[in-house]
Motif scaffolding. Structure first.
Motif, PDB file in Angstrom:
ATOM      1  N   LEU A  33       5.291 -13.635   7.105  1.00 49.06           N
ATOM      2  CA  LEU A  33       4.191 -12.648   7.085  1.00 49.06           C
ATOM      3  C   LEU A  33       3.708 -12.525   5.666  1.00 49.06           C
ATOM      4  O   LEU A  33       4.428 -12.366   4.703  1.00 49.06           O
ATOM      5  CB  LEU A  33       4.724 -11.417   7.576  1.00 49.06           C
ATOM      6  CG  LEU A  33       4.185 -10.215   7.419  1.00 49.06           C
ATOM      7  CD1 LEU A  33       2.994 -10.240   8.234  1.00 49.06           C
ATOM      8  CD2 LEU A  33       5.052  -8.876   7.842  1.00 49.06           C
ATOM      9  N   MET A  34       2.428 -12.527   5.562  1.00 55.15           N
ATOM     10  CA  MET A  34       1.708 -12.474   4.176  1.00 55.15           C
ATOM     11  C   MET A  34       1.048 -11.169   4.244  1.00 55.15           C
ATOM     12  O   MET A  34      -0.097 -10.925   5.248  1.00 55.15           O
ATOM     13  CB  MET A  34       0.752 -13.522   3.918  1.00 55.15           C
ATOM     14  CG  MET A  34       1.829 -14.880   3.901  1.00 55.15           C
ATOM     15  SD  MET A  34       0.627 -16.246   3.439  1.00 55.15           S
ATOM     16  CE  MET A  34       1.542 -17.426   4.565  1.00 55.15           C
ATOM     17  N   GLU A  35       1.019 -10.090   3.249  1.00 58.52           N
ATOM     18  CA  GLU A  35       0.539  -8.920   3.175  1.00 58.52           C
ATOM     19  C   GLU A  35      -0.105  -8.644   1.868  1.00 58.52           C
ATOM     20  O   GLU A  35       0.498  -8.748   0.853  1.00 58.52           O
ATOM     21  CB  GLU A  35       1.478  -7.917   3.651  1.00 58.52           C
ATOM     22  CG  GLU A  35       2.164  -8.063   5.049  1.00 58.52           C
ATOM     23  CD  GLU A  35       3.397  -7.040   5.177  1.00 58.52           C
ATOM     24  OE1 GLU A  35       3.113  -5.773   5.821  1.00 58.52           O
ATOM     25  OE2 GLU A  35       4.205  -7.310   4.556  1.00 58.52           O
ATOM     26  N   GLN A  36      -1.405  -8.234   1.996  1.00 61.95           N
ATOM     27  CA  GLN A  36      -1.750  -7.821   0.720  1.00 61.95           C
ATOM     28  C   GLN A  36      -1.406  -6.180   0.455  1.00 61.95           C
ATOM     29  O   GLN A  36      -1.506  -5.711   1.513  1.00 61.95           O
ATOM     30  CB  GLN A  36      -3.365  -7.631   0.960  1.00 61.95           C
ATOM     31  CG  GLN A  36      -4.248  -8.852   0.268  1.00 61.95           C
ATOM     32  CD  GLN A  36      -5.561  -9.015   0.157  1.00 61.95           C
ATOM     33  OE1 GLN A  36      -6.204  -8.203   1.125  1.00 61.95           O
ATOM     34  NE2 GLN A  36      -6.128  -9.672  -0.832  1.00 61.95           N
ATOM     35  N   GLU A  37      -1.162  -5.872  -0.767  1.00 59.89           N
ATOM     36  CA  GLU A  37      -0.639  -4.829  -1.210  1.00 59.89           C
ATOM     37  C   GLU A  37      -1.566  -3.873  -1.899  1.00 59.89           C
ATOM     38  O   GLU A  37      -2.732  -4.500  -2.280  1.00 59.89           O
ATOM     39  CB  GLU A  37       0.644  -4.849  -1.946  1.00 59.89           C
ATOM     40  CG  GLU A  37       1.685  -5.445  -1.235  1.00 59.89           C
ATOM     41  CD  GLU A  37       2.266  -4.543  -0.208  1.00 59.89           C
ATOM     42  OE1 GLU A  37       2.660  -3.567  -0.483  1.00 59.89           O
ATOM     43  OE2 GLU A  37       2.589  -5.053   0.981  1.00 59.89           O
ATOM     44  N   PRO A  38      -1.509  -2.653  -2.319  1.00 56.39           N
ATOM     45  CA  PRO A  38      -2.643  -2.053  -3.108  1.00 56.39           C
ATOM     46  C   PRO A  38      -2.558  -2.825  -4.309  1.00 56.39           C
ATOM     47  O   PRO A  38      -3.587  -2.974  -4.981  1.00 56.39           O
ATOM     48  CB  PRO A  38      -2.260  -0.537  -3.277  1.00 56.39           C
ATOM     49  CG  PRO A  38      -1.266  -0.172  -1.763  1.00 56.39           C
ATOM     50  CD  PRO A  38      -0.705  -1.671  -1.623  1.00 56.39           C
ATOM     51  N   VAL A  39      -1.467  -3.439  -4.827  1.00 58.92           N
ATOM     52  CA  VAL A  39      -1.585  -4.095  -5.826  1.00 58.92           C
ATOM     53  C   VAL A  39      -0.867  -5.452  -5.640  1.00 58.92           C
ATOM     54  O   VAL A  39       0.362  -5.317  -5.367  1.00 58.92           O
ATOM     55  CB  VAL A  39      -0.867  -3.670  -7.079  1.00 58.92           C
ATOM     56  CG1 VAL A  39      -0.811  -4.465  -8.401  1.00 58.92           C
ATOM     57  CG2 VAL A  39      -1.581  -2.236  -7.534  1.00 58.92           C
ATOM     58  N   GLY A  40      -1.443  -6.365  -5.543  1.00 59.92           N
ATOM     59  CA  GLY A  40      -0.778  -7.692  -5.464  1.00 59.92           C
ATOM     60  C   GLY A  40      -0.497  -8.130  -3.811  1.00 59.92           C
ATOM     61  O   GLY A  40      -1.327  -7.675  -2.892  1.00 59.92           O
ATOM     62  N   LYS A  41       0.539  -8.752  -3.707  1.00 58.17           N
ATOM     63  CA  LYS A  41       0.670  -9.272  -2.205  1.00 58.17           C
ATOM     64  C   LYS A  41       2.412  -9.232  -2.005  1.00 58.17           C
ATOM     65  O   LYS A  41       2.989  -9.385  -3.041  1.00 58.17           O
ATOM     66  CB  LYS A  41       0.136 -10.366  -1.968  1.00 58.17           C
ATOM     67  CG  LYS A  41       0.734 -11.768  -2.552  1.00 58.17           C
ATOM     68  CD  LYS A  41       0.126 -13.091  -2.297  1.00 58.17           C
ATOM     69  CE  LYS A  41       0.455 -13.950  -3.232  1.00 58.17           C
ATOM     70  NZ  LYS A  41       0.009 -13.855  -4.505  1.00 58.17           N
ATOM     71  N   ARG A  42       2.865  -9.148  -0.674  1.00 55.34           N
ATOM     72  CA  ARG A  42       4.024  -9.368  -0.293  1.00 55.34           C
ATOM     73  C   ARG A  42       4.145 -10.513   0.641  1.00 55.34           C
ATOM     74  O   ARG A  42       3.189 -10.479   1.777  1.00 55.34           O
ATOM     75  CB  ARG A  42       4.640  -8.081   0.034  1.00 55.34           C
ATOM     76  CG  ARG A  42       5.918  -8.023   0.595  1.00 55.34           C
ATOM     77  CD  ARG A  42       6.289  -6.636   1.576  1.00 55.34           C
ATOM     78  NE  ARG A  42       5.711  -5.513   0.791  1.00 55.34           N
ATOM     79  CZ  ARG A  42       6.374  -4.977  -0.017  1.00 55.34           C
ATOM     80  NH1 ARG A  42       7.554  -5.015  -0.555  1.00 55.34           N
ATOM     81  NH2 ARG A  42       5.687  -3.884  -0.417  1.00 55.34           N
ATOM     82  N   ILE A  43       5.250 -11.410   0.396  1.00 57.94           N
ATOM     83  CA  ILE A  43       5.349 -12.429   1.529  1.00 57.94           C
ATOM     84  C   ILE A  43       6.688 -12.482   2.008  1.00 57.94           C
ATOM     85  O   ILE A  43       7.756 -12.136   1.110  1.00 57.94           O
ATOM     86  CB  ILE A  43       5.231 -13.709   0.731  1.00 57.94           C
ATOM     87  CG1 ILE A  43       3.669 -13.912   0.426  1.00 57.94           C
ATOM     88  CG2 ILE A  43       5.450 -14.713   1.892  1.00 57.94           C
ATOM     89  CD1 ILE A  43       3.160 -15.143  -0.198  1.00 57.94           C
TER      90      ILE A  43
END
Length: 159
Positions: free
Chosen positions: A129-139
């Motif tokens: 799962l790859m998610e854009q965050e308010p700052v950066g991204k989380r994989i």
């Protein structure tokens, strides 16, 4: 930071998660440091909760940690955050970095030198799962504890 369980029971079940979080510097040592944290996390979780984790689980967890942290260090400036979570059926490796661009796996090309990290992660994980965050991204990459992993790595959300 050592592993902690969400509740007071002695072993992880589907609801209980053993987790630990780590802040990694953006320098070249952070990749080896992340692998070390992953090995220590699995060792401590297995010991504290009397779990048997296969060599496959240990090896794949360190491989996925290495690939995701390498990509974070290569493509984003600043620190990298890593969280490891263990349940009765899977290990989740979660990596956050400051670059908002979500990576895409390239088409397989045995002649290409380098840039195979995401291909490798997709091939060895149960879900990615790859998610854009308010700052950066989380994989988030899920590694099945069973020695016969499922092959549905394209599912967009983790269950």
């Amino acid at each position: 930071m050592g592993p902690s369980a969400d509740d007071g029971s002695t072993g992880p079940d589907e609801q209980q998660v053993i987790r630990a979080g780590y802040a990694l510097g953006g320098d070249g040592r952070c990749i080896a440091e992340a692998r070390h944290h992953a090995a220590a996390f699995l060792d401590q979780a297995a010991s504290d909760h009397q779990l048997t984790l296969s060599a496959r689980t240990r090896d794949l967890t360190q491989l996925v940690v290495s690939e995701l942290v390498t990509n974070a260090r290569k493509y984003a400036s600043g620190p990298v955050l890593m969280e490891l979570r263990l349940t009765a059926r899977a290990v989740d490796v979660v990596v956050w970095d400051s670059d908002p661009a979500v990576p895409a796996a390239r088409a397989a090309d045995p002649g290409r030198i380098g840039q195979h990290g995401l291909e490798i992660v997709k091939a060895v994980t149960e879900k990615l799962l790859m998610e854009q965050e308010p700052v950066g991204k989380r994989i988030t990459a899920r590694i099945a504890l069973s020695d016969t992993p499922r092959s549905d790595t394209t599912t967009p959300a983790l269950m």
